[in-house]
Motif scaffolding. Structure first.
Motif, PDB file in Angstrom:
ATOM      1  N   GLU A 262       0.871  -1.262   0.031  1.00 18.39           N
ATOM      2  CA  GLU A 262      -0.010   0.032  -0.152  1.00 18.39           C
ATOM      3  C   GLU A 262       0.923   1.066   0.212  1.00 18.39           C
ATOM      4  OE1 GLU A 262      -2.664  -0.002   3.202  1.00 18.39           O
ATOM      5  OE2 GLU A 262      -4.130  -1.068   2.215  1.00 18.39           O
TER       6      GLU A 262
ATOM      7  N   ARG B 166      -5.173  -2.268 -11.991  1.00 14.74           N
ATOM      8  CA  ARG B 166      -5.987  -2.736 -10.945  1.00 14.74           C
ATOM      9  C   ARG B 166      -4.965  -2.893  -9.611  1.00 14.74           C
ATOM     10  NH1 ARG B 166      -8.540  -6.275 -14.503  1.00 14.74           N
ATOM     11  NH2 ARG B 166      -6.931  -7.973 -14.009  1.00 14.74           N
ATOM     12  N   ARG B 167      -3.931  -3.213  -9.862  1.00 11.35           N
ATOM     13  CA  ARG B 167      -2.879  -3.218  -8.915  1.00 11.35           C
ATOM     14  C   ARG B 167      -2.473  -1.944  -8.269  1.00 11.35           C
ATOM     15  NH1 ARG B 167       1.896  -5.753 -11.496  1.00 11.35           N
ATOM     16  NH2 ARG B 167       0.473  -6.080 -13.307  1.00 11.35           N
TER      17      ARG B 167
ATOM     18  N   ARG C  76      -5.721  -0.727  -6.439  1.00 15.36           N
ATOM     19  CA  ARG C  76      -5.677  -1.243  -4.804  1.00 15.36           C
ATOM     20  C   ARG C  76      -4.883  -0.970  -4.012  1.00 15.36           C
ATOM     21  NH1 ARG C  76      -6.413  -6.341  -8.308  1.00 15.36           N
ATOM     22  NH2 ARG C  76      -4.321  -6.856  -7.738  1.00 15.36           N
TER      23      ARG C  76
END
Length: 205
Positions: A104, A127-128, A131
């Motif tokens: 993150e 998408r990574r 997220r």
């Protein structure tokens, strides 16, 4: 992989011509973090090249994971004469877009790099990115439009404005500047540019 000067670039020539000034989209994103509660911040520089944006992040106190598929890029980055306090906040990883993983982050920066992701891998990469952003975190960087001069290259990713708006639908778009012009690349080759400068924030919970 970081942004080169042609679909099959000579990376050494590009790195030497690219300069050291941070990209405006990064500076824009960093300005938007100003005034928020101070805390340790973590950024991913995806397709970092020789580190022009990484160094700016380090200078401002961020911890940075710099990722690039080119060994020379990371060698040039770590060879910079950085203060020890900066170097202690820098981690480098050699990985392609398809392989790259990261934790993150408060910021994912990708200056002129994402278009060099193969179209088959682009949706998974995006998408990574989504997220990985913490609530209130930001993405900044560039995307190539469908009328770009390199758009006949089937191993690069080009998007229409409508496709980009769909891509950014889950984020709060703070900047989406569309540029189309004739110009040159960093090493002086003629090129028709069609690109989008993006800064977007993940909504806070």
């Amino acid at each position: 992989m970081s942004a080169g000067d042609a679909p099959d670039p000579g990376w050494t020539e590009y790195y030497e011509a690219a300069g050291d000034d941070p990209r405006e989209t990064l500076l824009d994103a960093l300005r938007r973090f100003e005034g928020q509660p101070a805390r340790d911040r973590f950024a991913v520089d995806l397709g970092c090249g020789a580190g022009r944006d990484t160094v700016e992040l380090l200078r401002r106190g961020w911890a940075v994971l710099a990722i690039d598929g080119q060994a020379e890029a990371l060698e040039r980055l770590v060879a910079r004469d950085l203060p020890d306090a900066w170097s202690d906040r820098l981690t480098t990883v050699r990985a392609s877009f398809q392989e790259a993983e990261w934790p993150e982050a408060d910021l994912v920066n990708s200056s002129y790099a994402l278009p060099f992701c193969h179209p088959a891998a682009f949706s998974g990469l995006w998408r990574r990115i989504e997220r990985s952003l913490r609530p209130g975190g930001r993405f900044c960087g560039q995307l190539f439009g469908d009328r770009d001069g390199w758009s006949d290259q089937d191993d690069l990713t080009f998007l229409t404005r409508a496709e980009i708006e769909v891509l950014l639908a889950s984020l709060e778009v703070e900047r989406l500047d569309e540029i189309e012009k004739d110009g040159t690349t960093a090493i002086g080759k003629d090129k028709h540019w069609h690109l989008f400068h993006v800064v977007a924030q993940k909504p806070r919970r």
